[in-house]
Design an enzyme around this catalytic site. Structure first.
Site, mmCIF file in Angstrom:
data_model
loop_
_atom_site.group_PDB
_atom_site.id
_atom_site.type_symbol
_atom_site.label_atom_id
_atom_site.label_comp_id
_atom_site.label_asym_id
_atom_site.label_seq_id
_atom_site.Cartn_x
_atom_site.Cartn_y
_atom_site.Cartn_z
ATOM 1 N N ASP A 237 0.880 -1.167 0.000
ATOM 2 C CA ASP A 237 0.000 0.000 0.000
ATOM 3 C C ASP A 237 0.911 1.207 0.000
ATOM 4 O OD1 ASP A 237 -2.250 -1.502 0.219
ATOM 5 O OD2 ASP A 237 -2.142 -1.559 2.405
ATOM 6 N N ASN B 129 -4.151 -10.218 0.605
ATOM 7 C CA ASN B 129 -3.077 -9.278 0.920
ATOM 8 C C ASN B 129 -2.911 -8.930 2.393
ATOM 9 O OD1 ASN B 129 -2.439 -8.856 -1.875
ATOM 10 N ND2 ASN B 129 -4.314 -7.670 -2.017
ATOM 11 N N TYR B 130 -3.954 -9.085 3.196
ATOM 12 C CA TYR B 130 -3.873 -8.598 4.574
ATOM 13 C C TYR B 130 -4.018 -9.681 5.634
ATOM 14 C CZ TYR B 130 -4.051 -3.981 2.513
ATOM 15 O OH TYR B 130 -3.753 -2.860 1.771
ATOM 16 N N ILE B 131 -4.775 -10.724 5.337
ATOM 17 C CA ILE B 131 -4.942 -11.815 6.302
ATOM 18 C C ILE B 131 -3.838 -12.831 6.082
ATOM 19 C CG2 ILE B 131 -6.444 -13.707 7.033
ATOM 20 C CD1 ILE B 131 -8.830 -11.995 6.078
ATOM 21 N N SER C 163 -4.994 -9.392 10.349
ATOM 22 C CA SER C 163 -4.764 -10.785 10.738
ATOM 23 C C SER C 163 -5.212 -11.044 12.168
ATOM 24 C CB SER C 163 -3.278 -11.130 10.581
ATOM 25 O OG SER C 163 -2.895 -11.068 9.226
#
Length: 759
Positions: A33, A716-718, A512
């Site tokens: 990001d 992308n984030y977890i 997460s």
């Protein structure tokens, strides 16, 4: 809506607008990001500048998760679990003891490490001393350039003030880009029109003007209709191609692309992410982008820099052409790059998402987020204390970290005038924040990808007071809220707590951590479909936190209606079978009165409507099958089916229609077999009940996720290991969560943890 803590948008990709390439829809794997709050993925290629850790966005096809009742057996969990790349030896000691013996045996037999039974290079089980060196040897075949422009037929022209214009080929190509979009929202946008026309005139000047001396000055006098109609005709002709002809074209294209799909990395065969140079076209951008409509110019070999090892052969080019530069930089993980003209940034050809280098980048990203849990309490204690600091910069730092931690805002940064007006935390302006005492704050601004972030939230009372201080006169709309802070200052401050800690890490950590907390609440009960519904609900919580929104798709209502119709058809089939049971044995009604309560749930009109849909669908299937079979037979030189064959199929459908009409009047079901029993019909009804349950869950899931993008947060984030743990713990096949490409991308996660692992 008021919420206490966390809020939430989708990262939509922007596809190139060019008639020379098909538009492809994909979920973007934006592993980075950028601090500016916007990542321009206007092309199907990765194009973010190289970062120290080598992470890069790729494109991944996103498929809707199919929910089924039937569960598949899960693999036996391993006893060891992975905790960090620097602790590989401890994590895999159990497996390495076994594999070391098998490796010795394989070496004796001449079998390489890459050819193990489960296939592939397991980098997470290897130890790497120098992290800065990405590879030792790298060989590849370069990139594929878009085909050259094919001029329009002589009778197809641009008209200016009613007169046909003879355009040079380069200018004609640009005019075609615009003509192909006639009728779309883009060509109705004044900014798009203005930018296109300015670039079109510039190309005309470069070519020496029109060939019949017509001077083009006024956009409104340009008529692109004839070119548009020609493109529409071509499009229709392509649709008329038989399936076999389309297949043949696809096979030819795949044969051409095959040499570019893979490269040789340290002696291993690895997939290339995207080996195609983007074709020229018109830039679209996201939201109200000020450069929308500008010309994306054609890229030539002399614009491209290749990266490979010193001993690798240089990919050949046609005579008279040459590469812009050949590099041998093993500290980066791109294969080719060039500078595009819209934002003057570099675009890269990189390894595929499932490559070992990208896998290591993913692993490090999630491990960095896991490390934050050891420091988060100290960080929160400090920023809470410094909310009352007498130094204004310290107060601004504390409020910014609070907003980034609690509401998952991006860091944000300054934007130039020719960029979309998107903001993040540090670049919030006076007008983006509205304060309602005692402690309610309304955030309203355009975030990454021009997705609107609108949330009404309750904040800490001291945070509210500080925001009021930051908005004191003489500040007014247009002024920076955090006027003493920028992302570099903020990130430098965060490094004191933990090496490599940036504002981005908070989003991955909180995503997460939220997923872990949500999964802990799921009871290990119910069908696979019910468990998947709860998994998606947990994923949705994370997507909302990260503001991963998406607009409702155009065909959403149609898709929901289709799903509802499917459920009604299944219910009708069930009722029909229950009527058949009563035909076989009327006494069943007295034995199981509740079982037959739903017999009158559907009206005659409902049933007639269902019959009509079924018959229309069957007729359509017959026609499609007839055309498909004849295409195949024609291609293979076999005798074609005749109209009588089609009529035979349609006659069977007509017979079914008459049966349905008779059933509707008499309520008597024609049983297919004389051996049909009540027990057999009960089993069929039980299966239909399961299908109805699954279909209802799918429909509910579809409606709940219509405005939330689950793919971005999941990819992308977890931490992917959380999804793997969920599957192993709850007996859900991994295929229900990850597509094939994602299973390859996250192979390291699938094979390195058991059901006891925690983020």
């Amino acid at each position: 809506m008021t919420t206490e803590k966390r809020q939430y948008s989708s990262d939509e990709e922007d596809t190139p607008l060019s008639r020379t390439s098909k538009r492809r829809r994909a979920a973007q794997l934006d592993e980075e990001d950028d601090d500016t709050g916007e990542f321009d993925s206007d092309t199907a290629l990765s194009q973010v500048s190289e970062t120290p850790n080598g992470r890069t966005p790729e494109l991944e096809e996103e498929k809707t998760t199919r929910i089924e009742v039937k569960s598949e057996p899960t693999k036996k969990p391993r006893k060891k679990q992975a905790t960090g790349l620097n602790k590989v030896k401890k994590e895999t000691s159990t497996r390495k003891t076994k594999t070391s013996k098998s490796k010795i045996k394989k070496e004796e037999e001449g079998v390489g490490e890459e050819e193990e039974e489960d296939g592939g290079y397991k980098w997470w089980e290897a130890e790497k001393e120098d992290d800065s060196v990405k590879w030792t040897t790298l060989k590849h075949n370069g990139v594929i350039f878009p085909p050259p422009y094919e001029p329009l037929p002589s009778h197809v022209k641009l008209y200016y003030d009613g007169k046909p214009v003879d355009l040079p080929a380069k200018a004609e190509e640009v005019a075609g880009f615009y003509a192909a979009l006639l009728g779309s929202d883009h060509t109705k946008n004044p900014v798009f029109q203005k930018n296109f026309f300015n670039d079109f005139l510039e190309v005309l000047r470069e070519c020496g003007g029109t060939q019949n001396n017509i001077e083009i000055k006024d956009f409104n006098k340009c008529d692109f209709t004839k070119i548009f109609e020609y493109f529409e005709l071509q499009k229709e002709q392509r649709k008329q191609l038989s399936s076999q002809e389309k297949k043949q074209l696809r096979l030819e294209r795949e044969k051409l692309e095959e040499p570019y799909k893979f490269c040789e990395l340290d002696g291993r065969k690895e997939q290339v992410g995207n080996f195609r140079i983007e074709p020229p076209g018109l830039f679209r951008g996201r939201g109200a982008h000020p450069k929308t409509g500008k010309l994306k110019r054609r890229v030539y070999p002399e614009d491209v820099v290749l990266n490979l090892d010193k001993d690798a052969p240089i990919p050949p080019l046609p005579e008279g052409q040459k590469w812009g530069e050949i590099r041998h930089d093993n500290t980066v993980q791109w294969l080719a790059m060039w500078r595009e003209n819209i934002s003057n940034s570099f675009k890269y050809v990189r390894f595929a998402a499932n490559s070992s280098l990208n896998g290591q980048s993913d692993y490090k990203k999630f491990e960095k987020a896991r490390q934050l849990k050891d420091h988060i309490d100290a960080i929160r204690k400090d920023y809470t204390k410094n909310l009352k600091n007498k130094v204004m910069l310290e107060r601004q730092k504390s409020v910014a970290i609070y907003l980034i931690d609690v509401f998952a805002l991006r860091a944000g940064g300054e934007k130039s005038e020719d960029e979309a007006d998107t903001v993040g935390c540090c670049s919030l302006r006076y007008e983006h924040v509205t304060l309602n005492p005692p402690n309610t704050v309304i955030f309203d601004f355009l975030g990454k990808d021009s997705i609107r972030y609108y949330q009404e939230v309750e904040v800490d009372k001291q945070v509210f007071k500080n925001l009021a201080i930051f908005k004191r006169p003489p500040k007014q709309p247009g002024d920076q809220l955090f006027d003493r802070l920028d992302p570099s200052i903020l990130n430098k401050h965060l490094q004191h707590y933990m090496p490599g800690l940036t504002a981005k890490v908070f989003r991955t950590y909180n995503a997460s951590k939220t997923m872990q907390d949500q999964l802990d609440l799921i009871p290990n009960e119910g069908t696979v479909a019910e468990k998947l519904l709860k998994y998606n609900a947990a994923n949705r919580t994370v997507a909302i936190l990260c503001n991963h929104q998406r607009s409702v798709t155009k065909n959403h209502a149609q898709s929901v209606q289709k799903a509802s119709d499917k459920i009604k058809e299944l219910e009708w089939q069930k009722i029909r079978l229950k009527r058949a049971i009563l035909q076989l044995d009327e006494s069943e009604l007295k034995k199981r009165p509740k079982y037959f309560e739903e017999l009158d749930d559907l009206t005659k009109e409902d049933e007639a409507s269902i019959h009509k849909r079924i018959i229309e669908r069957e007729i359509e299937k017959c026609h499609k099958k007839f055309a498909r079979e004849n295409d195949k037979r024609k291609f293979e030189g076999q005798e074609l089916l005749t109209e009588s064959d089609l009529k035979e199929w349609l006659d069977k459908v007509e017979e079914t229609r008459r049966n349905y009409e008779e059933e509707l009047e008499t309520r008597e079901i024609k049983l297919k077999s004389a051996n049909t029993t009540v027990e057999k019909l009960d089993k069929q009804i039980e299966k239909l009940d399961q299908r109805i349950q699954v279909s209802a869950i799918q429909l509910r899931d579809k409606e709940e996720n219509s405005q939330v993008s689950l793919g971005t947060s999941k990819i992308n984030y977890i931490d992917p290991r959380l999804s793997v743990v969920f599957c192993k713990k709850y007996g859900v096949p991994i295929e229900k969560i990850f597509t094939k490409s994602l299973r390859e991308k996250f192979k390291w996660a699938v094979e390195s943890v058991d059901e006891t692992w925690r983020f």
